[in-house]
Motif scaffolding. Structure first.
Motif, PDB file in Angstrom:
ATOM      1  N   ARG A   6      -1.094  -4.768  11.644  1.00 57.10           N
ATOM      2  CA  ARG A   6      -1.665  -4.164  10.439  1.00 57.10           C
ATOM      3  C   ARG A   6      -0.581  -3.909   9.406  1.00 57.10           C
ATOM      4  O   ARG A   6      -0.764  -4.183   8.207  1.00 57.10           O
ATOM      5  CB  ARG A   6      -2.374  -2.856  10.803  1.00 57.10           C
ATOM      6  N   PHE A   7       0.563  -3.408   9.833  1.00 57.76           N
ATOM      7  CA  PHE A   7       1.660  -3.169   8.899  1.00 57.76           C
ATOM      8  C   PHE A   7       2.265  -4.483   8.411  1.00 57.76           C
ATOM      9  O   PHE A   7       2.638  -4.609   7.251  1.00 57.76           O
ATOM     10  CB  PHE A   7       2.746  -2.306   9.563  1.00 57.76           C
ATOM     11  N   ARG A   8       2.364  -5.453   9.288  1.00 58.14           N
ATOM     12  CA  ARG A   8       2.932  -6.755   8.911  1.00 58.14           C
ATOM     13  C   ARG A   8       2.092  -7.428   7.834  1.00 58.14           C
ATOM     14  O   ARG A   8       2.607  -8.125   6.964  1.00 58.14           O
ATOM     15  CB  ARG A   8       3.015  -7.646  10.142  1.00 58.14           C
ATOM     16  N   GLY A   9       0.770  -7.206   7.884  1.00 63.01           N
ATOM     17  CA  GLY A   9      -0.109  -7.827   6.910  1.00 63.01           C
ATOM     18  C   GLY A   9      -0.174  -7.114   5.578  1.00 63.01           C
ATOM     19  O   GLY A   9      -0.875  -7.565   4.665  1.00 63.01           O
ATOM     20  N   MET A  10       0.558  -6.006   5.434  1.00 60.06           N
ATOM     21  CA  MET A  10       0.499  -5.243   4.189  1.00 60.06           C
ATOM     22  C   MET A  10       1.493  -5.831   3.182  1.00 60.06           C
ATOM     23  O   MET A  10       2.602  -5.341   3.008  1.00 60.06           O
ATOM     24  CB  MET A  10       0.801  -3.769   4.461  1.00 60.06           C
ATOM     25  N   THR A  11       1.108  -6.927   2.547  1.00 57.18           N
ATOM     26  CA  THR A  11       1.945  -7.523   1.508  1.00 57.18           C
ATOM     27  C   THR A  11       1.470  -7.023   0.146  1.00 57.18           C
ATOM     28  O   THR A  11       1.096  -7.791  -0.733  1.00 57.18           O
ATOM     29  CB  THR A  11       1.908  -9.055   1.594  1.00 57.18           C
ATOM     30  N   LEU A  12       1.502  -5.716   0.020  1.00 57.28           N
ATOM     31  CA  LEU A  12       1.154  -4.999  -1.194  1.00 57.28           C
ATOM     32  C   LEU A  12       1.984  -3.734  -1.236  1.00 57.28           C
ATOM     33  O   LEU A  12       2.681  -3.388  -0.285  1.00 57.28           O
ATOM     34  CB  LEU A  12      -0.337  -4.608  -1.190  1.00 57.28           C
ATOM     35  N   SER A  13       1.889  -3.028  -2.340  1.00 56.86           N
ATOM     36  CA  SER A  13       2.397  -1.674  -2.384  1.00 56.86           C
ATOM     37  C   SER A  13       1.291  -0.780  -1.837  1.00 56.86           C
ATOM     38  O   SER A  13       0.231  -0.640  -2.448  1.00 56.86           O
ATOM     39  CB  SER A  13       2.754  -1.289  -3.822  1.00 56.86           C
ATOM     40  N   ASP A  14       1.522  -0.169  -0.673  1.00 62.01           N
ATOM     41  CA  ASP A  14       0.464   0.548   0.032  1.00 62.01           C
ATOM     42  C   ASP A  14       0.360   1.982  -0.468  1.00 62.01           C
ATOM     43  O   ASP A  14       1.289   2.784  -0.287  1.00 62.01           O
ATOM     44  CB  ASP A  14       0.750   0.539   1.535  1.00 62.01           C
ATOM     45  N   PRO A  15      -0.757   2.356  -1.096  1.00 51.94           N
ATOM     46  CA  PRO A  15      -0.897   3.731  -1.583  1.00 51.94           C
ATOM     47  C   PRO A  15      -0.915   4.763  -0.471  1.00 51.94           C
ATOM     48  O   PRO A  15      -0.725   5.957  -0.722  1.00 51.94           O
ATOM     49  CB  PRO A  15      -2.231   3.697  -2.342  1.00 51.94           C
ATOM     50  N   LYS A  16      -1.147   4.333   0.784  1.00 50.73           N
ATOM     51  CA  LYS A  16      -1.150   5.258   1.918  1.00 50.73           C
ATOM     52  C   LYS A  16       0.258   5.553   2.420  1.00 50.73           C
ATOM     53  O   LYS A  16       0.443   6.444   3.258  1.00 50.73           O
ATOM     54  CB  LYS A  16      -1.994   4.679   3.051  1.00 50.73           C
ATOM     55  N   ALA A  17       1.246   4.812   1.950  1.00 48.89           N
ATOM     56  CA  ALA A  17       2.627   5.018   2.395  1.00 48.89           C
ATOM     57  C   ALA A  17       3.227   6.253   1.721  1.00 48.89           C
ATOM     58  O   ALA A  17       2.886   6.593   0.585  1.00 48.89           O
ATOM     59  CB  ALA A  17       3.467   3.786   2.073  1.00 48.89           C
ATOM     60  N   VAL A  18       4.144   6.942   2.428  1.00 51.15           N
ATOM     61  CA  VAL A  18       4.837   8.078   1.802  1.00 51.15           C
ATOM     62  C   VAL A  18       5.811   7.583   0.743  1.00 51.15           C
ATOM     63  O   VAL A  18       6.114   8.297  -0.220  1.00 51.15           O
ATOM     64  CB  VAL A  18       5.554   8.945   2.862  1.00 51.15           C
ATOM     65  N   ILE A  19       6.307   6.361   0.924  1.00 48.73           N
ATOM     66  CA  ILE A  19       7.084   5.684  -0.115  1.00 48.73           C
ATOM     67  C   ILE A  19       6.526   4.280  -0.243  1.00 48.73           C
ATOM     68  O   ILE A  19       6.764   3.415   0.599  1.00 48.73           O
ATOM     69  CB  ILE A  19       8.585   5.637   0.207  1.00 48.73           C
ATOM     70  N   PRO A  20       5.720   4.011  -1.271  1.00 49.86           N
ATOM     71  CA  PRO A  20       5.140   2.671  -1.449  1.00 49.86           C
ATOM     72  C   PRO A  20       6.144   1.722  -2.100  1.00 49.86           C
ATOM     73  O   PRO A  20       7.083   2.147  -2.783  1.00 49.86           O
ATOM     74  CB  PRO A  20       3.939   2.929  -2.360  1.00 49.86           C
ATOM     75  N   TRP A  21       5.894   0.445  -1.917  1.00 50.48           N
ATOM     76  CA  TRP A  21       6.810  -0.590  -2.397  1.00 50.48           C
ATOM     77  C   TRP A  21       7.053  -0.506  -3.898  1.00 50.48           C
ATOM     78  O   TRP A  21       8.165  -0.720  -4.379  1.00 50.48           O
ATOM     79  CB  TRP A  21       6.257  -1.951  -2.000  1.00 50.48           C
ATOM     80  N   GLU A  22       6.031  -0.185  -4.669  1.00 49.86           N
ATOM     81  CA  GLU A  22       6.198  -0.180  -6.121  1.00 49.86           C
ATOM     82  C   GLU A  22       7.251   0.823  -6.578  1.00 49.86           C
ATOM     83  O   GLU A  22       7.838   0.675  -7.649  1.00 49.86           O
ATOM     84  CB  GLU A  22       4.876   0.120  -6.817  1.00 49.86           C
ATOM     85  N   ASP A  23       7.535   1.849  -5.772  1.00 53.67           N
ATOM     86  CA  ASP A  23       8.485   2.886  -6.177  1.00 53.67           C
ATOM     87  C   ASP A  23       9.896   2.330  -6.312  1.00 53.67           C
ATOM     88  O   ASP A  23      10.708   2.844  -7.098  1.00 53.67           O
ATOM     89  CB  ASP A  23       8.453   4.027  -5.159  1.00 53.67           C
ATOM     90  N   PHE A  24      10.210   1.266  -5.584  1.00 53.27           N
ATOM     91  CA  PHE A  24      11.576   0.743  -5.613  1.00 53.27           C
ATOM     92  C   PHE A  24      11.879  -0.028  -6.894  1.00 53.27           C
ATOM     93  O   PHE A  24      13.038  -0.174  -7.270  1.00 53.27           O
ATOM     94  CB  PHE A  24      11.818  -0.171  -4.399  1.00 53.27           C
TER      95      PHE A  24
END
Length: 516
Positions: A210-228
């Motif tokens: 499930r995590f491997r398939g998350m090729t997005l910025s995940d809003p459920k993450a405490v630090i999402p990809w878009e923040d970087f």
């Protein structure tokens, strides 16, 4: 064996690919793209050099972590013996935290609050690789997953907490957080994408996938990809990322006679299906619902192209976004940039189906195709025709069904036989019209008439009729050719036939070539 492959040709970001901090410009360039308009959905960070001055950071962590999982995709551009820094986390008040790097002995090291787990070497690839680091304070279990498999695990710092207030940092390894002192030589080189940090521990393959398939910025993450993307330093550059993204949000099916590409609307929410077409712009989506935009095309329709290798036939098409034409922009006096608008005709998602061949083939290739039968005289609907191709002028050996479409070289001859099939074979036939097209569509705009009005094309000296002693059989041949616009397309032969009473001397069959 049937395989499938997707390819992507998107160049809409060419004018801004070198920008590495100015996110608003990148977002503006993306607004008219066929891929998502907001780069928090699909971007990658690139490290073009080996320097501890190049890194990316997220905003400060706002909550203590008792469990943590870091999921990331990495494409390496380094020698096999290189040391690497993937990520570090800590606060200025204490050097404890979390970090992940590759040491000089090729071993991978995970550090949790000062405790270290050393993992065996991983064979690096220049393709995208997925790494997942996970830790739980309940029992101190820590693990490294690589490309779908648990690579190593151990126990570290049971009952500890990853303290809030620090910055997750990509691309370098920090030795001292109070002075922000990077470890020389432990830097990223290549690309990093889709880094999401979670307060969760991964202890099963299902969770991992499930995590491997998350090729997005995940809003459920405490630090999402878009923040970087908001905090890049040095020569870190921002580029669009499509390969991983399309694997998550597109699905290609290759069938014996057709190709179907599914676009998940979740990943392409900005697309208007009414603006999407295939290479033949008369072909739009075959279906649209809340989940998918679906395109289906025959292997020979909708502009599908075919090419051959020694072992495979490759059928290719692409989805294009059709926008109103924009006026050409002007180049500035500085050749580093330009202000030309994005060429919308070049924004596309390509897809390709690959079929294994039993033997080497040559292009173009030919396939017979029956179109209409006009019954005259005493004929009725009991009669049908077969159209066959033969190996040579003696018409002794026809091609078998499993040999179609046949493969030919240029300057070869194609020997055609048209015959009545049925119990009643006393009727004569005459080929009224034979047309070649690069598709199964008789009315294809690209066409070439070999026979028209019962007569051979006078402009084509290669057409030759061959005698047959059998009733209801007509034969002719012609020199192979290919269409200039589709030089490697399958060539279909469409023939209209006329049935005649053999006793009617005024019939078209009786007149033969004498009226040509």
């Amino acid at each position: 064996m049937e395989t499938k492959e997707m390819f992507l040709v998107l160049v809409m970001f060419g004018a801004v690919a070198g920008l590495h901090v100015h996110t608003p410009l990148l977002k503006k360039a993306a607004e008219k793209g066929i891929y998502p308009r907001h780069l928090q959905d699909n971007f990658q960070l690139s490290w073009p050099r080996d320097s501890h001055h190049d890194y990316a950071q997220a905003s400060p962590l706002t909550t203590d972590l008792v469990d943590v999982t870091v999921s990331m995709w990495v494409k390496h551009r380094v020698p096999s013996d290189a040391t690497l820094g993937y990520f570090s986390y800590g606060t200025s008040k204490e050097n404890y935290g979390l970090r992940f790097h590759r040491g000089g002995n090729h071993h991978y090291n995970i550090r949790v609050n000062g405790g270290d787990l050393k993992c065996p070497p991983v064979t690096l690839s220049t393709s995208w690789m997925h790494f997942l680091v996970t830790w739980s304070n309940i029992n101190g279990e820590v693990a490294l997953w690589v490309d779908g498999r648990k690579h190593c695990s151990g126990l570290l710092r049971k009952g500890d907490t990853i303290k809030k207030g620090g910055n997750f940092t990509l691309g370098i390894t920090i030795n001292k957080w109070e002075t922000f002192e990077p470890h020389p030589g432990y830097n990223a080189r290549g690309e990093i994408s889709y880094v999401n940090v979670y307060q969760q521990f991964v202890n099963s393959t299902d969770d991992y996938q499930r995590f491997r398939g998350m090729t997005l910025s995940d809003p459920k993450a405490v630090i999402p990809w878009e923040d970087f993307r908001h905090h890049t330093f040095g020569n870190v550059r921002i580029y669009p990322e499509y390969d991983l993204y399309k694997d998550s949000f597109t699905h290609l099916e290759c069938r014996p006679n057709s190709m179907t590409l599914y676009l998940k609307r979740e990943g392409f929410q900005h697309l208007d299906p009414d603006t999407l077409v295939l290479m033949d712009e008369r072909c739009g989506p075959s279906s649209v619902n809340d989940t998918y935009i679906t395109f289906t095309t025959d292997l020979i329709n909708c502009g599908t192209l075919v090419n051959f290798t020694q072992s495979y036939a490759l059928y290719t098409n692409e989805i294009r976004a059709v926008d109103a034409k924009q006026p050409r922009g002007l180049l500035t006096s500085v050749d580093v940039i330009n202000r030309r608008p994005v060429d919308n005709t070049r924004k596309r998602i390509g897809f390709k189906c690959e079929y294994e061949l039993a033997e080497r083939v040559h292009e173009p290739i030919y396939a017979p195709h029956i179109n209409n039968i006009h019954n005259h005289g005493n004929g009725d609907n009991r009669f049908s025709y077969r159209i066959s191709l033969y190996h040579s002028e003696d018409y002794n050996t026809p091609y078998g069904k499993d040999e179609y479409p046949i493969q030919v070289e240029m300057e070869e001859r194609v020997f055609v036989e048209v015959a009545v099939v049925g119990k009643e074979t006393r009727l004569e036939n005459w080929i009224d019209h034979c047309r070649a097209t690069p598709s199964a569509n008789y009315d294809d705009a690209i066409k070439y008439d070999l026979i028209a009005g019962g007569c051979p094309n006078k402009a084509d000296a290669s057409i030759k009729y061959h005698n047959s002693t059998e009733v209801g059989v007509q034969r002719f041949s012609f020199g192979t050719f290919r269409f200039n616009e589709f030089p490697s397309a399958v060539i279909f032969l469409h023939c209209d036939m006329t049935l005649c009473n053999p006793n009617d001397r005024s019939s078209r069959c009786a007149k033969g070539l004498s009226v040509c």
